[in-house]
Structures are given as structure tokens and as C-alpha cells.
Design a protein around this motif. Structure first.
Motif, PDB file in Angstrom:
ATOM      1  N   GLU A 156       5.381 -11.860  -5.511  1.00  0.00           N
ATOM      2  CA  GLU A 156       6.733 -11.773  -4.952  1.00  0.00           C
ATOM      3  C   GLU A 156       7.348 -13.168  -4.878  1.00  0.00           C
ATOM      4  O   GLU A 156       6.708 -14.115  -4.405  1.00  0.00           O
ATOM      5  CB  GLU A 156       6.700 -11.144  -3.567  1.00  0.00           C
ATOM      6  CG  GLU A 156       8.089 -10.942  -2.945  1.00  0.00           C
ATOM      7  CD  GLU A 156       8.015 -10.241  -1.608  1.00  0.00           C
ATOM      8  OE1 GLU A 156       8.343  -9.033  -1.562  1.00  0.00           O
ATOM      9  OE2 GLU A 156       7.616 -10.910  -0.614  1.00  0.00           O
ATOM     10  N   TYR A 171      18.789 -13.190  -2.286  1.00  0.00           N
ATOM     11  CA  TYR A 171      17.916 -12.013  -2.250  1.00  0.00           C
ATOM     12  C   TYR A 171      17.827 -11.477  -0.812  1.00  0.00           C
ATOM     13  O   TYR A 171      16.753 -11.400  -0.224  1.00  0.00           O
ATOM     14  CB  TYR A 171      16.550 -12.373  -2.814  1.00  0.00           C
ATOM     15  CG  TYR A 171      16.649 -12.995  -4.192  1.00  0.00           C
ATOM     16  CD1 TYR A 171      17.136 -12.253  -5.264  1.00  0.00           C
ATOM     17  CD2 TYR A 171      16.315 -14.330  -4.402  1.00  0.00           C
ATOM     18  CE1 TYR A 171      17.267 -12.825  -6.522  1.00  0.00           C
ATOM     19  CE2 TYR A 171      16.442 -14.901  -5.670  1.00  0.00           C
ATOM     20  CZ  TYR A 171      16.928 -14.140  -6.719  1.00  0.00           C
ATOM     21  OH  TYR A 171      17.070 -14.697  -7.964  1.00  0.00           O
ATOM     22  N   ARG A 174      16.348  -7.633  -1.243  1.00  0.00           N
ATOM     23  CA  ARG A 174      15.095  -7.416  -1.973  1.00  0.00           C
ATOM     24  C   ARG A 174      14.735  -8.669  -2.765  1.00  0.00           C
ATOM     25  O   ARG A 174      15.579  -9.233  -3.472  1.00  0.00           O
ATOM     26  CB  ARG A 174      15.242  -6.226  -2.924  1.00  0.00           C
ATOM     27  CG  ARG A 174      13.959  -5.847  -3.636  1.00  0.00           C
ATOM     28  CD  ARG A 174      14.146  -4.593  -4.477  1.00  0.00           C
ATOM     29  NE  ARG A 174      12.890  -4.129  -5.041  1.00  0.00           N
ATOM     30  CZ  ARG A 174      12.762  -3.043  -5.799  1.00  0.00           C
ATOM     31  NH1 ARG A 174      13.834  -2.283  -6.058  1.00  0.00           N
ATOM     32  NH2 ARG A 174      11.584  -2.688  -6.274  1.00  0.00           N
ATOM     33  N   LYS A 175      13.479  -9.090  -2.657  1.00  0.00           N
ATOM     34  CA  LYS A 175      13.011 -10.242  -3.419  1.00  0.00           C
ATOM     35  C   LYS A 175      12.463  -9.772  -4.776  1.00  0.00           C
ATOM     36  O   LYS A 175      11.839  -8.712  -4.853  1.00  0.00           O
ATOM     37  CB  LYS A 175      11.910 -10.984  -2.667  1.00  0.00           C
ATOM     38  CG  LYS A 175      12.367 -11.615  -1.362  1.00  0.00           C
ATOM     39  CD  LYS A 175      11.195 -12.301  -0.677  1.00  0.00           C
ATOM     40  CE  LYS A 175      11.614 -12.905   0.647  1.00  0.00           C
ATOM     41  NZ  LYS A 175      10.466 -13.563   1.346  1.00  0.00           N
ATOM     42  N   PRO A 176      12.675 -10.555  -5.839  1.00  0.00           N
ATOM     43  CA  PRO A 176      12.103 -10.204  -7.148  1.00  0.00           C
ATOM     44  C   PRO A 176      10.577 -10.156  -7.110  1.00  0.00           C
ATOM     45  O   PRO A 176       9.932 -10.881  -6.347  1.00  0.00           O
ATOM     46  CB  PRO A 176      12.585 -11.332  -8.063  1.00  0.00           C
ATOM     47  CG  PRO A 176      13.832 -11.838  -7.420  1.00  0.00           C
ATOM     48  CD  PRO A 176      13.556 -11.731  -5.934  1.00  0.00           C
ATOM     49  N   ASN A 190      10.696  -6.367 -10.938  1.00  0.00           N
ATOM     50  CA  ASN A 190      12.048  -6.073 -10.494  1.00  0.00           C
ATOM     51  C   ASN A 190      12.774  -7.391 -10.215  1.00  0.00           C
ATOM     52  O   ASN A 190      12.214  -8.288  -9.575  1.00  0.00           O
ATOM     53  CB  ASN A 190      12.014  -5.215  -9.231  1.00  0.00           C
ATOM     54  CG  ASN A 190      13.406  -4.781  -8.800  1.00  0.00           C
ATOM     55  OD1 ASN A 190      14.122  -5.538  -8.155  1.00  0.00           O
ATOM     56  ND2 ASN A 190      13.788  -3.566  -9.164  1.00  0.00           N
ATOM     57  N   SER A 191      13.993  -7.501 -10.707  1.00  0.00           N
ATOM     58  CA  SER A 191      14.756  -8.746 -10.601  1.00  0.00           C
ATOM     59  C   SER A 191      15.503  -8.876  -9.275  1.00  0.00           C
ATOM     60  O   SER A 191      16.280  -9.801  -9.098  1.00  0.00           O
ATOM     61  CB  SER A 191      15.765  -8.817 -11.740  1.00  0.00           C
ATOM     62  OG  SER A 191      16.712  -7.761 -11.597  1.00  0.00           O
ATOM     63  N   SER A 192      15.253  -7.970  -8.368  1.00  0.00           N
ATOM     64  CA  SER A 192      15.927  -7.788  -7.075  1.00  0.00           C
ATOM     65  C   SER A 192      16.919  -6.637  -7.142  1.00  0.00           C
ATOM     66  O   SER A 192      17.428  -6.184  -6.126  1.00  0.00           O
ATOM     67  CB  SER A 192      16.661  -9.037  -6.571  1.00  0.00           C
ATOM     68  OG  SER A 192      17.874  -9.255  -7.272  1.00  0.00           O
ATOM     69  N   CYS A 193      17.151  -6.141  -8.374  1.00  0.00           N
ATOM     70  CA  CYS A 193      18.058  -5.000  -8.560  1.00  0.00           C
ATOM     71  C   CYS A 193      17.520  -4.069  -9.646  1.00  0.00           C
ATOM     72  O   CYS A 193      17.103  -2.959  -9.370  1.00  0.00           O
ATOM     73  CB  CYS A 193      19.451  -5.502  -8.919  1.00  0.00           C
ATOM     74  SG  CYS A 193      20.664  -4.195  -9.218  1.00  0.00           S
ATOM     75  N   CYS A 219      24.766  -4.694 -10.197  1.00  0.00           N
ATOM     76  CA  CYS A 219      24.115  -5.341  -9.061  1.00  0.00           C
ATOM     77  C   CYS A 219      25.097  -6.238  -8.310  1.00  0.00           C
ATOM     78  O   CYS A 219      25.887  -6.956  -8.939  1.00  0.00           O
ATOM     79  CB  CYS A 219      22.947  -6.184  -9.535  1.00  0.00           C
ATOM     80  SG  CYS A 219      21.726  -5.280 -10.524  1.00  0.00           S
ATOM     81  N   GLY A 223      22.131 -12.832  -7.838  1.00  0.00           N
ATOM     82  CA  GLY A 223      20.688 -13.060  -7.748  1.00  0.00           C
ATOM     83  C   GLY A 223      19.959 -12.697  -9.022  1.00  0.00           C
ATOM     84  O   GLY A 223      19.071 -13.427  -9.469  1.00  0.00           O
ATOM     85  N   GLU A 224      20.326 -11.564  -9.618  1.00  0.00           N
ATOM     86  CA  GLU A 224      19.665 -11.152 -10.854  1.00  0.00           C
ATOM     87  C   GLU A 224      19.947 -12.131 -11.989  1.00  0.00           C
ATOM     88  O   GLU A 224      19.050 -12.497 -12.761  1.00  0.00           O
ATOM     89  CB  GLU A 224      20.108  -9.748 -11.254  1.00  0.00           C
ATOM     90  CG  GLU A 224      19.443  -9.263 -12.548  1.00  0.00           C
ATOM     91  CD  GLU A 224      19.718  -7.802 -12.839  1.00  0.00           C
ATOM     92  OE1 GLU A 224      18.848  -6.977 -12.527  1.00  0.00           O
ATOM     93  OE2 GLU A 224      20.804  -7.499 -13.379  1.00  0.00           O
TER      94      GLU A 224
END
Length: 259
Positions: A156, A171, A174-176, A190-193, A219, A223-224
Motif C-alpha cells: 500500500e 488519496y 483510498r490509497k493505491p 488499484n490506482s486509488s480509483c 475519477c 491522484g490517479e
């Protein structure tokens, strides 16, 4: 007559033992240098990137054949080498491939190095080639240690290089994450999205990601975008305990924690 035979046999045994001792002493010094892969990290005082033209610059010395193999990130370079007393070393050029690559500077520097270097020094995981025992270092290498098995599993993200926006803002929800499947040389996460997947290539500490495909959800925020921009920059990695650090040349661009 028997006494003379005993003396002769005794002398013969002493000579054989002495010979064994000499061979043992020589063989003890050799393993620190040969039979290993060394990554070129500095050439003529300048830092060498972890990858050049997508390849790790390296040097290998084979004890059995007395030959070396190297790359500056383009062609394979090789020939014969000889180890001498007082940490002396010499290289002779052999055949090499003749590809033209975008960046030939490190390869050209290696060829010059093999013409000039005549002394080596090994200190733990570092090897230095120089001209003369008191001369400045012409090149520095670090021992390539396979850390690929430490990558297996899911990580993570807890840091990313982005001076414009705070990590927790990027983020917030959600964190990548990233998961390595080294048996198949693949990654997913997952890239956060959006979810992503693709290939990964590892050579010692050098690492690169193949085309990463992702789902196409819209998204919020950037962040992504920041995530994919930075993962494309990664050229090497290091794993210490439960922390994975991804690096571009000598700059930390991403840091992960084991889940």
C-alpha cells in the motif's frame, strides 16, 4: 636407503601441502570479486542511472573462463581479464554487438575504463576500479543482490513524489495498492480509483513496468494521474523489512508498506 626414502617422502608431502596452501590463499581472495554481478553506479565521478536505454549497466567476471561480460545499457561488451598481485587487474577487449542506441555515453565510458583500469578494490558490497593503487576511482560498482522474492505480495502506497499536492489530499478516500506475481512477471492493483494490471521486469535492483492497462471509471481529483506518472518513472527498488522504496535514478518517487 630407507632413511633417504622417508626424507624424500616427507619433503614431497611438505611441497604438496605448501602448494595447497598457496592455492587456498588465492582462491579465498577471488570469490570477493568473481562469479558475481556488479551494477555500475559511478563512472569518472558521475552517477550512473539505474537503467540506461532500459537496461542495467553491469560487469561480470567469470572465474572458469577468465572472461568478463559487461553492458553500458546498449551492446554486450566482453573479453578476457587477468588478476595480478596486489589487487592488479587487466582487461583485453573481445567481440561485441554493434547496435546503435539513443544513449551511448556509458557504453563508450566502459570501453575506455577497460583500457585504463589496472587496480581493483572490494569493500563489502562495493567494487572500485582505478588506475594505479593511489589513483582516483575510475568506476564504482555495487553488488547485485536478488531481492525479487521480497516483492511478492501486496503493498500500500504511503508516499509519492508530488510537490504540488499533499499525499493525504491526493488519496483522501483510498490509497493505491500493488500486488506482485513474480512467477508470471505480472502486477495488478488499484490506482486509488481504477484497477490496473500489466507486466514487470526485474534485474537485480533494476525494475520497470510494462504497459499498464486499467479500467476506465471517471475519477475525482488528480491522484490517479500522479500515480501513473510516477510509476512510469521508476528505474530501481529497494526492500527493507516491510518497506518498499521505488526510485528514479537516485530520487525516491514512491514508497510502499507491506499489507
Amino acid at each position: 636407503m630407507k632413511k633417504n626414502n622417508f626424507i624424500y617422502v616427507g619433503l614431497l608431502i611438505m611441497i604438496l601441502l605448501a602448494g595447497c596452501a598457496v592455492r587456498k590463499s588465492a582462491s579465498n581472495s577471488v570469490p570477493t570479486l568473481v562469479g558475481k554481478k556488479w551494477q555500475l553506479v559511478e563512472l569518472n565521478g558521475s552517477v550512473v542511472p539505474a537503467t540506461v536505454n532500459g537496461k542495467m549497466p553491469y560487469l561480470e567476471l567469470d572465474e572458469e573462463s577468465g572472461r568478463y561480460g559487461a553492458s553500458g545499457g546498449c551492446n554486450g561488451v566482453g573479453g578476457e581479464y587477468s588478476l595480478k598481485k596486489n589487487n592488479g587487474i587487466s582487461f583485453s577487449r573481445g567481440m561485441s554487438t554493434m547496435m546503435a542506441c539513443e544513449d551511448m555515453s556509458i557504453e563508450n565510458g566502459l570501453r575506455t575504463l577497460f583500457d585504463e583500469a589496472d587496480t581493483y578494490k572490494v569493500m563489502e558490497d562495493t567494487m572500485i576500479l582505478s588506475k594505479g593503487r593511489d589513483g582516483d576511482a575510475l568506476a564504482k560498482f555495487t553488488l547485485v543482490v536478488d531481492q525479487s522474492d521480497k516483492l511478492t505480495g501486496t503493498w500500500e502506497l504511503d508516499y509519492i513524489m508530488e510537490p504540488e499536492t499533499d499525499f493525504n489530499t491526493l488519496y483522501a478516500t483510498r490509497k493505491p495498492t500493488i500486488t506482485f506475481d513474480l512467477a508470471k512477471n505480472k502486477v495488478n492493483g488499484n490506482s486509488s480509483c481504477n484497477n490496473f494490471s500489466g507486466t514487470v521486469s526485474i534485474d537485480g535492483h533494476a525494475i520497470s513496468f510494462g504497459p499498464l492497462m486499467s479500467t476506465k471509471m471517471a475519477c475525482p481529483g488528480n491522484g490517479e494521474q500522479v500515480f501513473f506518472k510516477n510509476i512510469e518513472r521508476v528505474t530501481s527498488f529497494d526492500v527493507q523489512d516491510s518497506t518498499l522504496t521505488m526510485i528514479m535514478d537516485d530520487i525516491v518517487v514512491m514508497r510502499w508498506q507491506k499489507k
